[in-house]
Scaffold this motif. Structure first.
Motif, PDB file in Angstrom:
ATOM      1  N   SER A 199       0.854  -1.190   0.000  1.00 16.24           N
ATOM      2  CA  SER A 199       0.000   0.000   0.000  1.00 16.24           C
ATOM      3  C   SER A 199       0.887   1.236   0.000  1.00 16.24           C
ATOM      4  O   SER A 199       1.652   1.455   0.945  1.00 16.24           O
ATOM      5  CB  SER A 199      -0.911   0.010   1.227  1.00 16.24           C
ATOM      6  OG  SER A 199      -1.565   1.261   1.348  1.00 16.24           O
ATOM      7  N   ILE A 200       0.795   2.043  -1.053  1.00 14.65           N
ATOM      8  CA  ILE A 200       1.721   3.180  -1.171  1.00 14.65           C
ATOM      9  C   ILE A 200       1.226   4.430  -0.449  1.00 14.65           C
ATOM     10  O   ILE A 200       1.969   5.404  -0.317  1.00 14.65           O
ATOM     11  CB  ILE A 200       1.997   3.513  -2.643  1.00 14.65           C
ATOM     12  CG1 ILE A 200       0.728   4.017  -3.353  1.00 14.65           C
ATOM     13  CG2 ILE A 200       2.592   2.317  -3.372  1.00 14.65           C
ATOM     14  CD1 ILE A 200       0.979   4.532  -4.761  1.00 14.65           C
ATOM     15  N   PHE A 201      -0.012   4.409   0.029  1.00 16.72           N
ATOM     16  CA  PHE A 201      -0.536   5.593   0.719  1.00 16.72           C
ATOM     17  C   PHE A 201      -0.988   5.298   2.147  1.00 16.72           C
ATOM     18  O   PHE A 201      -0.378   5.749   3.109  1.00 16.72           O
ATOM     19  CB  PHE A 201      -1.685   6.216  -0.074  1.00 16.72           C
ATOM     20  CG  PHE A 201      -2.359   7.349   0.637  1.00 16.72           C
ATOM     21  CD1 PHE A 201      -1.705   8.558   0.829  1.00 16.72           C
ATOM     22  CD2 PHE A 201      -3.650   7.224   1.140  1.00 16.72           C
ATOM     23  CE1 PHE A 201      -2.309   9.608   1.512  1.00 16.72           C
ATOM     24  CE2 PHE A 201      -4.271   8.264   1.809  1.00 16.72           C
ATOM     25  CZ  PHE A 201      -3.593   9.461   1.997  1.00 16.72           C
ATOM     26  N   LEU A 202      -2.048   4.506   2.306  1.00 15.09           N
ATOM     27  CA  LEU A 202      -2.635   4.330   3.627  1.00 15.09           C
ATOM     28  C   LEU A 202      -1.674   3.687   4.621  1.00 15.09           C
ATOM     29  O   LEU A 202      -1.561   4.142   5.768  1.00 15.09           O
ATOM     30  CB  LEU A 202      -3.917   3.498   3.542  1.00 15.09           C
ATOM     31  CG  LEU A 202      -4.717   3.434   4.847  1.00 15.09           C
ATOM     32  CD1 LEU A 202      -5.302   4.807   5.174  1.00 15.09           C
ATOM     33  CD2 LEU A 202      -5.820   2.393   4.764  1.00 15.09           C
ATOM     34  N   ALA A 203      -0.968   2.645   4.202  1.00 10.95           N
ATOM     35  CA  ALA A 203      -0.035   1.988   5.119  1.00 10.95           C
ATOM     36  C   ALA A 203       1.064   2.948   5.561  1.00 10.95           C
ATOM     37  O   ALA A 203       1.597   2.836   6.668  1.00 10.95           O
ATOM     38  CB  ALA A 203       0.572   0.749   4.462  1.00 10.95           C
ATOM     39  N   ASP A 204       1.370   3.915   4.700  1.00  8.18           N
ATOM     40  CA  ASP A 204       2.382   4.914   5.066  1.00  8.18           C
ATOM     41  C   ASP A 204       1.852   5.900   6.096  1.00  8.18           C
ATOM     42  O   ASP A 204       2.453   6.079   7.160  1.00  8.18           O
ATOM     43  CB  ASP A 204       2.845   5.665   3.819  1.00  8.18           C
ATOM     44  CG  ASP A 204       3.798   6.797   4.152  1.00  8.18           C
ATOM     45  OD1 ASP A 204       4.926   6.506   4.624  1.00  8.18           O
ATOM     46  OD2 ASP A 204       3.435   7.976   3.965  1.00  8.18           O
ATOM     47  N   ILE A 205       0.709   6.528   5.822  1.00  6.18           N
ATOM     48  CA  ILE A 205       0.230   7.547   6.758  1.00  6.18           C
ATOM     49  C   ILE A 205      -0.249   6.946   8.079  1.00  6.18           C
ATOM     50  O   ILE A 205      -0.334   7.638   9.084  1.00  6.18           O
ATOM     51  CB  ILE A 205      -0.861   8.451   6.145  1.00  6.18           C
ATOM     52  CG1 ILE A 205      -2.147   7.669   5.845  1.00  6.18           C
ATOM     53  CG2 ILE A 205      -0.350   9.167   4.927  1.00  6.18           C
ATOM     54  CD1 ILE A 205      -3.334   8.568   5.514  1.00  6.18           C
ATOM     55  N   ASN A 206      -0.539   5.627   8.086  1.00  2.22           N
ATOM     56  CA  ASN A 206      -0.936   4.960   9.331  1.00  2.22           C
ATOM     57  C   ASN A 206       0.238   4.281  10.027  1.00  2.22           C
ATOM     58  O   ASN A 206       0.043   3.481  10.947  1.00  2.22           O
ATOM     59  CB  ASN A 206      -2.048   3.939   9.061  1.00  2.22           C
ATOM     60  CG  ASN A 206      -3.411   4.605   8.923  1.00  2.22           C
ATOM     61  OD1 ASN A 206      -3.529   5.823   9.042  1.00  2.22           O
ATOM     62  ND2 ASN A 206      -4.434   3.820   8.657  1.00  2.22           N
ATOM     63  N   GLN A 266      -0.270   1.307  20.563  1.00  6.29           N
ATOM     64  CA  GLN A 266       1.142   1.652  20.419  1.00  6.29           C
ATOM     65  C   GLN A 266       1.340   3.153  20.191  1.00  6.29           C
ATOM     66  O   GLN A 266       2.475   3.621  20.108  1.00  6.29           O
ATOM     67  CB  GLN A 266       1.754   0.860  19.267  1.00  6.29           C
ATOM     68  CG  GLN A 266       1.715  -0.649  19.469  1.00  6.29           C
ATOM     69  CD  GLN A 266       2.216  -1.406  18.251  1.00  6.29           C
ATOM     70  OE1 GLN A 266       3.007  -0.898  17.441  1.00  6.29           O
ATOM     71  NE2 GLN A 266       1.773  -2.645  18.093  1.00  6.29           N
ATOM     72  N   ASP A 267       0.237   3.863  20.077  1.00  2.00           N
ATOM     73  CA  ASP A 267       0.207   5.318  19.886  1.00  2.00           C
ATOM     74  C   ASP A 267       1.121   5.776  18.742  1.00  2.00           C
ATOM     75  O   ASP A 267       1.910   6.709  18.884  1.00  2.00           O
ATOM     76  CB  ASP A 267       0.578   6.042  21.177  1.00  2.00           C
ATOM     77  CG  ASP A 267      -0.119   7.399  21.289  1.00  2.00           C
ATOM     78  OD1 ASP A 267      -1.075   7.636  20.515  1.00  2.00           O
ATOM     79  OD2 ASP A 267       0.287   8.218  22.134  1.00  2.00           O
ATOM     80  N   LEU A 268       0.954   5.130  17.607  1.00  2.00           N
ATOM     81  CA  LEU A 268       1.824   5.389  16.466  1.00  2.00           C
ATOM     82  C   LEU A 268       1.628   6.775  15.863  1.00  2.00           C
ATOM     83  O   LEU A 268       2.537   7.315  15.234  1.00  2.00           O
ATOM     84  CB  LEU A 268       1.591   4.315  15.397  1.00  2.00           C
ATOM     85  CG  LEU A 268       1.873   2.877  15.832  1.00  2.00           C
ATOM     86  CD1 LEU A 268       1.494   1.905  14.724  1.00  2.00           C
ATOM     87  CD2 LEU A 268       3.339   2.719  16.209  1.00  2.00           C
ATOM     88  N   LEU A 269       0.431   7.342  16.047  1.00  2.00           N
ATOM     89  CA  LEU A 269       0.153   8.674  15.500  1.00  2.00           C
ATOM     90  C   LEU A 269      -0.141   9.710  16.579  1.00  2.00           C
ATOM     91  O   LEU A 269      -0.460  10.850  16.261  1.00  2.00           O
ATOM     92  CB  LEU A 269      -1.031   8.602  14.524  1.00  2.00           C
ATOM     93  CG  LEU A 269      -0.749   8.029  13.146  1.00  2.00           C
ATOM     94  CD1 LEU A 269      -2.042   7.911  12.345  1.00  2.00           C
ATOM     95  CD2 LEU A 269       0.258   8.882  12.382  1.00  2.00           C
ATOM     96  N   GLY A 270      -0.059   9.293  17.828  1.00  2.00           N
ATOM     97  CA  GLY A 270      -0.393  10.211  18.917  1.00  2.00           C
ATOM     98  C   GLY A 270      -1.874  10.286  19.206  1.00  2.00           C
ATOM     99  O   GLY A 270      -2.316  11.127  20.002  1.00  2.00           O
ATOM    100  N   LEU A 271      -2.680   9.408  18.585  1.00  2.00           N
ATOM    101  CA  LEU A 271      -4.124   9.457  18.772  1.00  2.00           C
ATOM    102  C   LEU A 271      -4.527   9.127  20.207  1.00  2.00           C
ATOM    103  O   LEU A 271      -5.504   9.676  20.721  1.00  2.00           O
ATOM    104  CB  LEU A 271      -4.814   8.491  17.801  1.00  2.00           C
ATOM    105  CG  LEU A 271      -4.671   8.827  16.313  1.00  2.00           C
ATOM    106  CD1 LEU A 271      -5.282   7.726  15.464  1.00  2.00           C
ATOM    107  CD2 LEU A 271      -5.317  10.168  15.996  1.00  2.00           C
ATOM    108  N   LYS A 272      -3.782   8.244  20.848  1.00  2.00           N
ATOM    109  CA  LYS A 272      -4.094   7.893  22.241  1.00  2.00           C
ATOM    110  C   LYS A 272      -3.922   9.109  23.138  1.00  2.00           C
ATOM    111  O   LYS A 272      -4.783   9.407  23.980  1.00  2.00           O
ATOM    112  CB  LYS A 272      -3.204   6.750  22.710  1.00  2.00           C
ATOM    113  CG  LYS A 272      -3.514   6.263  24.122  1.00  2.00           C
ATOM    114  CD  LYS A 272      -2.659   5.050  24.471  1.00  2.00           C
ATOM    115  CE  LYS A 272      -2.986   4.525  25.865  1.00  2.00           C
ATOM    116  NZ  LYS A 272      -2.174   3.315  26.189  1.00  2.00           N
ATOM    117  N   GLN A 273      -2.813   9.823  22.950  1.00  2.00           N
ATOM    118  CA  GLN A 273      -2.582  11.022  23.755  1.00  2.00           C
ATOM    119  C   GLN A 273      -3.626  12.094  23.451  1.00  2.00           C
ATOM    120  O   GLN A 273      -4.116  12.768  24.362  1.00  2.00           O
ATOM    121  CB  GLN A 273      -1.180  11.558  23.481  1.00  2.00           C
ATOM    122  CG  GLN A 273      -0.067  10.631  23.932  1.00  2.00           C
ATOM    123  CD  GLN A 273       1.304  11.194  23.614  1.00  2.00           C
ATOM    124  OE1 GLN A 273       1.675  12.274  24.092  1.00  2.00           O
ATOM    125  NE2 GLN A 273       2.064  10.482  22.783  1.00  2.00           N
TER     126      GLN A 273
END
Length: 306
Positions: A199-206, A266-273
């Motif tokens: 996935s060249i887009f979604l897997a990257d931004i996620n 794992q808070d990969l994007l900071g969404l948990k915080q």
């Protein structure tokens, strides 16, 4: 090319009360925060029965606001075609350049994306922090992608038939990924390894291939991240993707909410915080995809734009 009929449903819901007087400048008052809008699949920046209505609604409630409705291409027809066939990473890069060159946005702007425009604007927030995005509003965006394209009626139906066949044949082949927008956020939960690797887009931004620390830092700079889910959505599959939920890995029956995904734990994007700080906003509305009333919009969305 006409827009899909779910946008017509939006128009039917909003048109009767959308014709107001032109917005008046408030002399001496601080200028409202500008707004950038990105339309969805099969639509265009300036369609009078979709994004045109949204622009007028915002201008009526916030006099003097600058609203930029993004056009990807030189014409409305090209804008529609690009929503199907122009590499998403190219689109995001183009938008970043547009925003960087617009003098009215340099002090910051709010962003509102409709359907796939929601995850595309999130990519802008993560990849292009200047000028700064203040609030991001995703209206029916698919942040964990889709694993189905159940309905795309109207005059775009023949395009969607082609897309379905192409996705089923090989969503993750290099040529399909680079040339078909919907393949770039196609998320196969049964073949997670294939999805993550190709996935060249979604897997990257996620952050599912490797962690880009700037993506997390930039997204966490948002004041609010608002996500709207349509409870009777017949276009997005699964609809929980509009709130970052998705199928549990390895199967396509059980759906887990954002808070149980690795992206969150794992808070990969900071969404948990952001969630713990009250900066994630989850809104639900009765109705099909992008179908809501002007009253609902004014009560629930306009406050984040002021």
């Amino acid at each position: 090319m006409a827009s899909p009929c779910w946008l017509w449903l939006l128009a039917v819901a909003l048109l009767p009360s959308s014709c107001g007087a032109p917005a008046l400048e408030h002399l001496g008052a601080p200028a409202p925060v500008p707004l950038v809008i990105w339309h969805g699949m099969g639509d265009s920046c300036c369609n009078p029965i979709s994004m045109g209505i949204i622009k007028k609604m915002v201008e009526k409630k916030i006099p003097g606001i600058y609203v930029l409705s993004l056009e990807i291409g030189k014409t409305m027809v090209e804008d529609v075609e690009n929503s199907f066939f122009l590499n998403v990473n190219t689109q995001v890069s183009t938008v970043c350049q547009i925003l960087a060159k617009d003098p009215k946005l340099q002090q910051g702007y709010n962003a509102m994306g409709f359907s796939q425009g929601g995850q595309f604007l999130r990519a802008v927030a993560q990849r292009c922090p200047s000028p700064p995005m203040v609030n991001l509003i995703s209206v029916g965006g698919q942040h964990q992608g889709v694993y189905g394209l159940p309905r795309c009626p109207g005059e775009s139906s023949h395009i969607c038939d082609f897309i379905r066949k192409t996705l089923n044949a090989g969503a993750y082949s290099k040529v399909v990924q680079e040339r078909l927008v919907q393949a770039e956020y196609w998320h196969d939960p049964i073949k997670e390894d294939v999805y993550r690797n190709h996935s060249i887009f979604l897997a990257d931004i996620n952050q599912e291939r490797y962690v880009n620390v700037s993506y997390k830092k930039n997204l966490m700079a948002l004041k609010k991240f608002v996500m709207v889910k349509f409870l009777n959505d017949s276009v997005v599959d699964p609809v929980e993707s509009e709130w970052f939920g998705f199928y549990r890995s390895g199967q396509a029956k059980e759906i887990i909410p954002l808070q149980k995904t690795a992206l969150y734990t794992q808070d990969l994007l900071g969404l948990k915080q952001m969630d713990k700080a009250g900066r994630l906003v989850f809104l639900a509305v009765e109705g099909d995809h992008l179908q809501f009333s002007e009253e609902w919009f004014n009560v629930n969305i306009i406050p984040f734009l002021k």
